[in-house]
Design an enzyme around this catalytic site. Structure first.
Site, PDB file in Angstrom:
ATOM      1  N   TRP A   1       0.465   0.888   6.699  1.00  0.00           N
ATOM      2  CA  TRP A   1      -0.060   0.123   4.713  1.00  0.00           C
ATOM      3  C   TRP A   1       0.771   0.270   3.773  1.00  0.00           C
ATOM      4  CZ3 TRP A   1      -3.615  -3.018   1.914  1.00  0.00           C
ATOM      5  CH2 TRP A   1      -3.602  -2.952   1.119  1.00  0.00           C
TER       6      TRP A   1
ATOM      7  N   GLU B   1      -1.228  -3.289 -14.955  1.00  0.00           N
ATOM      8  CA  GLU B   1      -0.414  -2.496 -13.916  1.00  0.00           C
ATOM      9  C   GLU B   1       0.981  -3.027 -13.842  1.00  0.00           C
ATOM     10  OE1 GLU B   1      -3.403  -0.517 -10.961  1.00  0.00           O
ATOM     11  OE2 GLU B   1      -2.886  -2.442 -10.597  1.00  0.00           O
TER      12      GLU B   1
ATOM     13  N   ASP C   1       3.049  -2.031  -3.433  1.00  0.00           N
ATOM     14  CA  ASP C   1       4.035  -1.990  -4.278  1.00  0.00           C
ATOM     15  C   ASP C   1       5.402  -2.051  -4.315  1.00  0.00           C
ATOM     16  OD1 ASP C   1       1.210  -2.104  -5.598  1.00  0.00           O
ATOM     17  OD2 ASP C   1       2.309  -0.312  -7.299  1.00  0.00           O
TER      18      ASP C   1
ATOM     19  N   ASP D   1      -4.799  -5.575 -12.750  1.00  0.00           N
ATOM     20  CA  ASP D   1      -5.524  -5.425 -12.587  1.00  0.00           C
ATOM     21  C   ASP D   1      -6.730  -6.288 -12.041  1.00  0.00           C
ATOM     22  OD1 ASP D   1      -6.148  -3.503 -10.332  1.00  0.00           O
ATOM     23  OD2 ASP D   1      -7.117  -2.067 -12.066  1.00  0.00           O
TER      24      ASP D   1
ATOM     25  N   TRP E   1       3.022   7.962  -6.623  1.00  0.00           N
ATOM     26  CA  TRP E   1       2.755   6.175  -7.113  1.00  0.00           C
ATOM     27  C   TRP E   1       3.652   5.432  -7.772  1.00  0.00           C
ATOM     28  CZ3 TRP E   1      -3.240   5.906  -9.180  1.00  0.00           C
ATOM     29  CH2 TRP E   1      -3.858   6.053  -8.529  1.00  0.00           C
TER      30      TRP E   1
ATOM     31  N   ARG F   1      -0.156   4.195 -16.152  1.00  0.00           N
ATOM     32  CA  ARG F   1       0.867   4.121 -14.887  1.00  0.00           C
ATOM     33  C   ARG F   1       2.126   2.946 -14.793  1.00  0.00           C
ATOM     34  NH1 ARG F   1      -4.150   2.289 -13.665  1.00  0.00           N
ATOM     35  NH2 ARG F   1      -4.490   0.139 -12.356  1.00  0.00           N
TER      36      ARG F   1
ATOM     37  N   TRP G   1      -5.004   1.411   2.364  1.00  0.00           N
ATOM     38  CA  TRP G   1      -4.980   1.885   1.077  1.00  0.00           C
ATOM     39  C   TRP G   1      -5.118   3.527   1.433  1.00  0.00           C
ATOM     40  CZ3 TRP G   1      -6.152   4.939  -3.261  1.00  0.00           C
ATOM     41  CH2 TRP G   1      -5.278   5.243  -4.229  1.00  0.00           C
TER      42      TRP G   1
ATOM     43  N   GLN H   1       5.243   1.495  -1.738  1.00  0.00           N
ATOM     44  CA  GLN H   1       3.980   2.228  -1.460  1.00  0.00           C
ATOM     45  C   GLN H   1       3.216   2.192  -0.200  1.00  0.00           C
ATOM     46  OE1 GLN H   1       1.502   3.770  -4.586  1.00  0.00           O
ATOM     47  NE2 GLN H   1       4.325   4.356  -5.186  1.00  0.00           N
TER      48      GLN H   1
END
Ligand code: FRU
Length: 533
Positions: free
Chosen positions: A19, A200, A22, A233, A81, A145, A46, A38
């Site tokens: 997987w 985000e 971002d 999001d 993250w 975040r 994920w 990511q």
């Protein structure tokens, strides 16, 4: 099904397996472009998020490297993250990223290269004083975040912004710092928009109103506009707006509140999320990356053993001609993959017809097409469909006076699988034209576990301009650009029949009242060279 091998792309960035989401901390360092991302090293879903890492000389051919940062500290044990890179004036590099803590709280952490003399930046050190930022009072512990690249303030400090929300209002908090270890929260926010929910992967950068090249993140002045981008999001799309940044107050205001962040323009009207730009100091351009997710089932992802792609990196500029949008366009290096040019000159496509374009296998292509329409005919045709909307329309099969017309890519011989990319011109009762650019996935695959939407939006067409589109086809991804990048649509496509040598390309015109004259160049694309670590 041979693990759905034909869905693997040949010139889009993707890890060998598992997987990805971002793009993180993209940058250029000592001759290499770096892409972190990511990554779940254990599965094609994920979870277990760490920073994958790869380097390239040209943003096209890649060498995979070992994972750059793993989840090994209390402050990032539930995930390393998204984050961004900043160059200090002395050339030092720092990384700020979000950690999901042992208690699932979102905090910001500082990391830096263990060996700055290593152009591959393989080893990263996490600062011993991490976390450097925790959610401030009034902010949800899980609503804090994705720190941006830092830029400088008039006082000579550094400034970053971090997405969040208060109730349903999406906001971006602003912090000043001198050393990236201690931060001061500014009052209010850089900006906020009611009803847009959690922001985000906020991005914030200058674009020039005058020069062609991109600007480094700290540049400012009268010839500069600032783009604010948020990944919503709730809505899973990347929205931006052009506006003015007040460096003194640490606030940004949109040029046009009607098309504010989250309610107006998007980078891309298809599948395109969690994007991030960086300033490429080598080529003096701003480059945009984005996560392109799967739109088939999780079961298919697991069967295939991988999930998600990165977009083709795009240069991003202010559109001087319209003054109201930015333009995104594949980086020039993509053109180095072109081979076998096929040209089709002034092909007339009559109402209700289809014309095959013989190019051999049509799974790896770069297509440039221009469409001309007799202006006298256009003027004469009655208009009554000014309210067209790609998404709510009946798609490429729904015929109007002035559209749809365009290309069918990833199409098999029987046309039972087809992915139309097209224009649709609407004309209101006062004679004004409005042009739409759409991509209809409803017949793109015979697989039943695939989401098959119709994507699209309007595209500004100025006086005297021909309609033009560019499309990159790469097995299971189609990236399309209208009017040199004013409007873009990316889609994941999962043909079952239109694969390998059975994938074809056609022109089509489903308008009832106009012929279009198409001039097209189609290049076969070589595969990018990918080295495993
Ligand atoms: C966006 C996002 C970020 C977060 C990361 C976690 O897709 O949810 O907000 O940092 O992905 O993988």
């Amino acid at each position: 099904q041979k693990m759905l091998a034909w869905q693997r792309t040949s010139f889009h960035f993707q890890p060998k397996k598992n997987w990805m989401n971002d793009p993180n901390g993209p940058l250029y360092y000592k001759g290499w472009y770096h892409l972190f991302y990511q990554y779940n090293p254990e599965a094609a879903v994920w979870g277990n998020i760490v920073w994958g890492h790869a380097v390239s000389k040209d943003l096209i051919h890649w060498q995979h490297l070992p994972v750059a940062m793993v989840a090994d500290q209390w402050y990032d044990i539930n995930g390393v993250w998204t984050g961004s890179a900043t160059f200090l004036p002395n050339g030092d590099l720092i990384m700020l990223y979000t950690g999901s803590t042992n208690e699932l709280v979102q905090v910001q952490n500082l990391a830096y290269p263990a060996d700055p003399s290593d152009p591959l930046l393989k080893k990263w050190i996490k600062y011993e004083g991490n976390p450097v930022l925790i959610p401030p009072p009034g902010i949800g512990l899980k609503d804090f975040r994705d720190p941006t690249t830092a830029w400088t303030t008039p006082e000579g400090k550094w400034r970053i912004t971090i997405g969040s929300k208060i109730n349903k209002t999406g906001i971006s908090l602003v912090y000043d710092t001198i050393d990236f270890k201690k931060f001061e929260l500014l009052k209010g926010a850089l900006h906020g928009v009611p009803g847009t929910g959690m922001w985000e992967c906020v991005d914030f950068y200058p674009v020039s109103k005058i020069v062609e090249n991109g600007l480094d993140t700290s540049e400012n002045g009268p010839a500069v506009k600032h783009v604010l981008k948020s990944s919503l999001d709730d809505d899973r799309n990347d929205y931006y707006a052009l506006g003015t940044y007040d460096a003194g107050a640490g606030k940004w205001v949109p040029d046009n509140p009607i098309i504010d962040v989250g309610i107006g323009l998007r980078y891309d009207y298809g599948n395109f999320y969690a994007s991030k730009t960086f300033y490429d100091q080598e080529k003096k351009r701003r480059v945009l990356w984005a996560w392109i997710k799967e739109t088939d089932s999780e079961a298919a992802d697991i069967c295939r053993g991988w999930a998600s792609l990165q977009s083709i990196p795009r240069t991003i500029k202010y559109d001087k001609k319209t003054g109201s949008n930015i333009i995104t366009w594949p980086v020039a290096e993509v053109e180095n993959l072109r081979s076998n040019n096929n040209e089709f000159n002034k092909v007339v496509v009559k109402p209700g017809s289809i014309v095959p374009l013989e190019v051999g296998s049509a799974t790896q292509l770069d297509i440039m097409a221009e469409f001309e329409i007799d202006q006298n005919v256009l003027k004469k045709v009655d208009g009554s469909n000014a309210t067209y909307d790609c998404i709510k329309s009946g798609g490429s099969g729904e015929r109007g006076a002035l559209g749809p017309f365009g290309l069918l890519v990833l199409t098999d011989n029987s046309l039972s699988e087809q992915t139309p990319i097209y224009f649709y011109i609407a004309k209101d009762l006062t004679g004004n034209f409005n042009t739409f650019f759409c991509n209809d996935l409803t017949r793109s695959s015979e697989a039943t576990d695939v989401r098959k939407l119709i994507y699209g939006s309007t595209v500004p067409v100025l006086q005297g301009e021909k309609l033009s589109l560019r499309t990159l086809v790469d097995h299971s991804i189609v990236e399309s650009f209208a009017q040199n990048g004013r409007t873009a649509i990316t889609s994941r496509v999962y043909p079952t029949k239109a694969i390998y040598e059975n994938a074809k390309i056609y022109l089509f015109n489903n308008a009832t009242d106009i012929s279009v004259t198409a001039t097209i160049k189609i290049w076969q694309m070589n595969s990018a060279n990918i080295k495993s670590n």
